[in-house]
Structure formats: C-alpha cells, structure tokens
Design an enzyme around this catalytic site. Structure first.
Site, PDB file in Angstrom:
ATOM      1  N   LYS A  26       0.267  -8.747  -0.045  1.00  0.00           N
ATOM      2  CA  LYS A  26       1.615  -9.260  -0.333  1.00  0.00           C
ATOM      3  C   LYS A  26       2.305  -9.850   0.900  1.00  0.00           C
ATOM      4  O   LYS A  26       3.285 -10.583   0.757  1.00  0.00           O
ATOM      5  CB  LYS A  26       2.484  -8.155  -0.939  1.00  0.00           C
ATOM      6  CG  LYS A  26       2.014  -7.686  -2.309  1.00  0.00           C
ATOM      7  CD  LYS A  26       2.953  -6.656  -2.905  1.00  0.00           C
ATOM      8  CE  LYS A  26       2.447  -6.126  -4.238  1.00  0.00           C
ATOM      9  NZ  LYS A  26       1.378  -5.109  -4.081  1.00  0.00           N
ATOM     10  N   CYS A  73       5.046  -3.351 -12.006  1.00  0.00           N
ATOM     11  CA  CYS A  73       4.200  -3.899 -10.951  1.00  0.00           C
ATOM     12  C   CYS A  73       2.820  -3.270 -10.906  1.00  0.00           C
ATOM     13  O   CYS A  73       1.996  -3.633 -10.062  1.00  0.00           O
ATOM     14  CB  CYS A  73       4.914  -3.770  -9.614  1.00  0.00           C
ATOM     15  SG  CYS A  73       6.557  -4.495  -9.709  1.00  0.00           S
ATOM     16  N   HIS A  98      -0.579  -1.159  -1.943  1.00  0.00           N
ATOM     17  CA  HIS A  98       0.464  -1.781  -2.774  1.00  0.00           C
ATOM     18  C   HIS A  98       1.465  -2.474  -1.847  1.00  0.00           C
ATOM     19  O   HIS A  98       1.804  -3.632  -2.056  1.00  0.00           O
ATOM     20  CB  HIS A  98       1.154  -0.724  -3.643  1.00  0.00           C
ATOM     21  CG  HIS A  98       2.169  -1.287  -4.581  1.00  0.00           C
ATOM     22  ND1 HIS A  98       1.849  -2.201  -5.547  1.00  0.00           N
ATOM     23  CD2 HIS A  98       3.513  -1.076  -4.701  1.00  0.00           C
ATOM     24  CE1 HIS A  98       2.941  -2.528  -6.227  1.00  0.00           C
ATOM     25  NE2 HIS A  98       3.964  -1.875  -5.731  1.00  0.00           N
ATOM     26  N   HIS A 133       5.134 -10.731  -3.833  1.00  0.00           N
ATOM     27  CA  HIS A 133       4.831  -9.716  -4.832  1.00  0.00           C
ATOM     28  C   HIS A 133       4.748 -10.365  -6.215  1.00  0.00           C
ATOM     29  O   HIS A 133       5.757 -10.807  -6.763  1.00  0.00           O
ATOM     30  CB  HIS A 133       5.931  -8.655  -4.795  1.00  0.00           C
ATOM     31  CG  HIS A 133       5.637  -7.444  -5.610  1.00  0.00           C
ATOM     32  ND1 HIS A 133       4.566  -7.353  -6.478  1.00  0.00           N
ATOM     33  CD2 HIS A 133       6.279  -6.238  -5.691  1.00  0.00           C
ATOM     34  CE1 HIS A 133       4.569  -6.162  -7.049  1.00  0.00           C
ATOM     35  NE2 HIS A 133       5.594  -5.467  -6.591  1.00  0.00           N
ATOM     36  N   PHE A 160       7.851   0.153 -11.126  1.00  0.00           N
ATOM     37  CA  PHE A 160       9.088   0.736 -11.635  1.00  0.00           C
ATOM     38  C   PHE A 160       8.772   1.429 -12.965  1.00  0.00           C
ATOM     39  O   PHE A 160       8.059   0.876 -13.800  1.00  0.00           O
ATOM     40  CB  PHE A 160      10.154  -0.339 -11.872  1.00  0.00           C
ATOM     41  CG  PHE A 160      10.754  -0.910 -10.617  1.00  0.00           C
ATOM     42  CD1 PHE A 160      10.787  -0.184  -9.438  1.00  0.00           C
ATOM     43  CD2 PHE A 160      11.301  -2.177 -10.625  1.00  0.00           C
ATOM     44  CE1 PHE A 160      11.362  -0.712  -8.283  1.00  0.00           C
ATOM     45  CE2 PHE A 160      11.879  -2.722  -9.484  1.00  0.00           C
ATOM     46  CZ  PHE A 160      11.905  -1.989  -8.313  1.00  0.00           C
ATOM     47  N   GLU A 188       3.859   5.288   0.290  1.00  0.00           N
ATOM     48  CA  GLU A 188       2.431   5.016   0.064  1.00  0.00           C
ATOM     49  C   GLU A 188       1.592   5.619   1.184  1.00  0.00           C
ATOM     50  O   GLU A 188       0.533   6.208   0.949  1.00  0.00           O
ATOM     51  CB  GLU A 188       2.177   3.505  -0.043  1.00  0.00           C
ATOM     52  CG  GLU A 188       0.714   3.193  -0.344  1.00  0.00           C
ATOM     53  CD  GLU A 188       0.467   1.740  -0.737  1.00  0.00           C
ATOM     54  OE1 GLU A 188       1.376   0.909  -0.541  1.00  0.00           O
ATOM     55  OE2 GLU A 188      -0.635   1.467  -1.240  1.00  0.00           O
TER      56      GLU A 188
END
Lengths: 82, 408
Positions: B333, B161, B301, B338, B397, B312
C-alpha cells in the site's frame, strides 16, 4: 412524423443503448430475440423513445411491442393522439 | 514446485491497479518503487479535506456498450478476470465445476451516487433500469460469473478491507471441499468519490498530505497520518492441483492455507492487542500445515494509519514470536494506496510474485521506522528472498482478520 423517421430514430436509440447496428433495425425484427435487447435495456429504449418522440408509452403497453414495426406504429399513433 | 493432488494451486493472475493496467506493469511499478497516488483534479474535490487518491493507471479498456451497464467496480473486475483467465491458459473446465468468489468492500457506490442525483434532478422515470445490478455488492462476482459461464456458484463475501482476501479464503474452502475444480477469485473496488472520501476523512483514517501525494502513504513510518484511497481489481485463478496437472497448466504457486478470525472489539477501531490478527495468522499456518519458522515473508496489511500498523506488528509478534525477527515484511500500500475490498487480492498476487521471483519490493516512504514497530520492514532497496512460505494479511472495518499462506 413518418414511419421512416421513427424507424431511424429508434435505430439511433438502439445503437446508443444496446450497440445494435442501425442496418439491422428493420420493422420485422423482434427486440429481444432478433436484436438481443434484454428486458432492462428495453426499459431504457422506451424512456429514450418517449423523450425523442414526445409520446407516453405506459409500462403495460411496453410488453405488446414485440417487433420494431410494433413500436413504430405505436409511436406514430401516440404522436397523432398527442 | 510439487503440489499434492488435493492442494490448491494458483494458475492465473490478473490485476488493474494505480500502478498499471495489468500484472506485469503493476509488478514493475512495485519493483521500481513508484507511487500511484496523485492529486485529484475533479471539481468535487475542493470541498473535501483530502485532495489525494490513487486512481487506476489505465482506464478499463471496454467497449462503450459493454461499459454502460457495468459499474466501474464491475468493469475493473472484468478486466482483471480476463487477464487472469488468459494467464491460466483459458482453461477447458466443466461449467458446473467452475465457481467465482469476487468481493467488493463497498459495491457500486459511484453508480448509487450518480443515480441518486438523477432521481433528484430528473425524477424516477430517468433512473437507469440497470441501477440495482450495478450497485449490488455481488454485482462484480455476477459479471465475472456471466463472462466465464460459471455454474458451480458465484459468491461475494463482504468484509470491508478484508473482502478480497476473504474471497480467496472462501475459494480455497470450495476447492478443498470438492465443490469446484476452478474458482476465479479476488476483489475489486471503485470508491474514489466525494462521499466515501468525506466519510473516511471524518473517521480520521485518511492522510492529509495534499501537497505531497506520492509521500502520503507511509506505512510503519513515524510520520504516517492515514491511508491513501486507491482503486482497482485483482483476480487469481485457483485450481485443484489435480485438475491443473491433468491439463498441464503452468503453476505460479500454492495457496497453502487461509485463516479467518474476528476481533469482537469495535466496529471500526483496531484492537490494540492484535489478538484477532494473531488468531488469523495462527489459523492460516495450521490450515497450511506450516510452522512459524517456515515463513520468510509477510505482505502486511499496513495501511499507514497510526494505530493499525502498530496493532499489526503486535499481532504478528503474538502469533510468530521470535521467528518474526527473520521474516522480511513489506507494505504494497505504500505504492498502490489502499484498494479496500481489492487490497487483499492484489496483495495475494504480490505475495505470490515475491515468492516466485524471490524478491520483496521495498516499502516506499519509510524514512524512519516507528519505535513501536518491531518488524524487519524492507525499505529503500528491494530484498532478495530465499525459499519458503509467505503470508498476506488483510483486516477490515467490522473487525475482520484474514491471513493467506502461500508457497511456491
């Protein structure tokens, strides 16, 4: 099957696979240089032709098929043999 | 806007997203707080625990023959790249000075799955000869490179991502190093299919608000329960300021810097200390020669997962300290879902537009801020912005952290 029928069948395949205008598909045209069919799309044309005309076109024979006319003759012969 | 010759400027923007088929319609959707999420109606959905996603608003407008040898991710990248290139004024550039960095997190997974079905049901002779170029993760970069004749290198950094942001960070390095004058950069993702949804659901990463898709993506909200899978592509045209000035290009803003770090913590879990994220933010500020006090806006994010959003917040506090209290934070998002490998690229576009238009789109579905989130998140109404720098975070990830810094 007549050469005209095979030519028309190939033209339909080439339109489906590579967007070639059927009017451009004549016996003297080469697949790669004249009709802009790349080597990957040529594989698709061959597999579709095998299905449509009920013939086998071994990979080693595919490279001998430079022009539409080569393919029409090959399919006609292979069809008689089958 | 004044850029020194060695700076890297943004001269073109392109996108196709769950909110619109181009940048203007996507931006309008964000300003009006629309959600791109909906209930899926495909047959394969019923077996899954998650029935919602955020598909493209507009199907890629490509011809049949052009589309049939391109995976959906390649089609979307091409659509966004064409918009960005036109927006940049179809630059006249030496092909050997034109590069491409277009990333995908997963690659041509829909082609892979469809052709696996063909193999099992009809045999190897029926497998498409286009399958390898369609499924390879560098396929979209190659598609874009071919479309514009780029000869200075075609790249596809893969970092889940964070891929879209990493592609833009790599493009910055390429221009700064003098290896290209223009880089077409961004990300694309087309992973709305049964297997990816099942896999993300098994990771407990997806929201299960199947009956209320438009409220499912709720970053920073107390009631968040995972992300909504989106699809789309976003592309920017990056250019050395010198080259842009020489051709009289219109400049959207400056890509002032980029920071990349890695967590070395876990392959998928978020490091709760936010240390990796903080290192990326600090690195971006250093790269941009900015101080924490220069930052007025952060496009987070913020995927809407319970642990990720908190980490975050912690990481941003670590990196920015008290300066964070006067920074307007938002989550794109909440409206787009996403977009995985395209998310960072889309949010780069949105960050730049927010700075240029001096308005931050409000985070949708933020009814009650989580007590653990110590951020000034813009909610309910869009917020006017002054002049300053903006950051865009992306994490992936694999423990990837990327932060991009923009000024206008």
């Amino acid at each position: 099957m007549s050469q005209a029928d095979i030519l028309a069948g190939l033209a339909a395949i080439l339109e489906e696979v590579a967007g070639v205008d059927p009017a451009d598909v004549t016996a003297d045209k080469t697949f790669i240089d004249d009709l802009d069919v790349d080597s990957l799309s040529m594989v698709e044309v061959v597999v579709a032709a095998e299905e449509k005309f009920g013939v086998k076109i071994p990979d080693e024979d595919v490279k001998t098929l430079k022009t539409v006319g080569d393919a029409v003759s090959y399919i006609q012969r292979a069809g008689v043999a089958a | 806007m004044t850029a020194s010759p060695r700076q890297v400027v943004v001269t073109g923007l392109g996108a196709t997203t769950p909110l619109g088929g181009d940048v203007p319609s996507t931006w309008e959707g964000l300003l009006s707080g629309r959600s791109g999420a909906r209930r899926l109606t495909e047959d394969w959905v019923e077996q899954l625990p998650v029935h919602i996603a955020a598909p493209l608003a507009v199907e890629p407008p490509l011809g049949r023959v052009e589309a049939r040898t391109l995976d959906r991710s390649q089609q979307m990248a091409l659509v966004a790249a064409r918009e960005a290139w036109a927006d940049a004024g179809t630059p006249d550039v030496d092909a050997e000075r034109l590069a491409v960095c277009v990333a995908s997190g997963i690659g041509g997974v829909q082609t892979l799955l469809q052709q696996h079905d063909v193999l099992r049901e009809r045999g190897p002779r029926r497998v498409s000869p286009h399958v390898v170029p369609m499924l390879m993760p560098n396929g979209p970069a190659s598609t874009v490179g071919l479309a514009f004749g780029a000869k200075a290198g075609v790249h596809a950094p893969v970092s889940a991502c964070a891929s879209g942001s990493e592609a833009i960070a790599l493009a910055l390095d390429i221009i700064r190093a003098g290896r290209a004058d223009i880089v077409i950069a961004g990300g694309t993702e087309a992973a709305i299919a049964a297997l990816p949804i099942a896999g993300f659901a098994q990771m407990q990463a997806l929201s299960r608000r199947n009956d209320a898709p438009e409220t499912a993506s709720r970053p920073f909200d107390k009631g968040r329960d995972g992300f909504v899978l989106g699809e789309g592509a976003a592309i920017v045209v990056l250019e050395s300021a010198e080259h842009a000035q020489a051709r009289g290009a219109r400049v959207h803003g400056i890509l002032a810097g980029a920071g990349i770090s890695s967590d070395a913590y876990h392959v998928a879990a978020t490091d709760p200390t936010g240390a990796g994220a903080a290192r990326a933010v600090r690195a971006a500020l250093r790269s941009a020669s900015l101080e924490a006090d220069d930052v007025i806006h952060i496009n987070a994010h913020a995927t809407s997962t319970p642990t990720g959003d908190v980490a975050e917040s912690v990481g941003l506090r670590l990196a920015l300290g008290d300066a964070l209290d006067s920074i307007a934070v938002t989550s794109t998002k909440s409206m787009t879902g996403h977009l995985l490998g395209a998310a960072g690229a889309l949010e780069a576009v949105v960050t730049l537009l927010s700075l240029r238009e001096r308005v931050v789109p409000a985070t949708r579905n933020l009814d009650a801020l989580d007590d653990e989130i110590a951020l000034d998140v813009v909610r309910i109404d869009n917020r006017k912005l002054g002049a300053g720098a903006g950051l865009s975070n992306s994490f992936g990830f694999g423990g990837h952290d990327v932060c991009l810094a923009f000024t206008v």
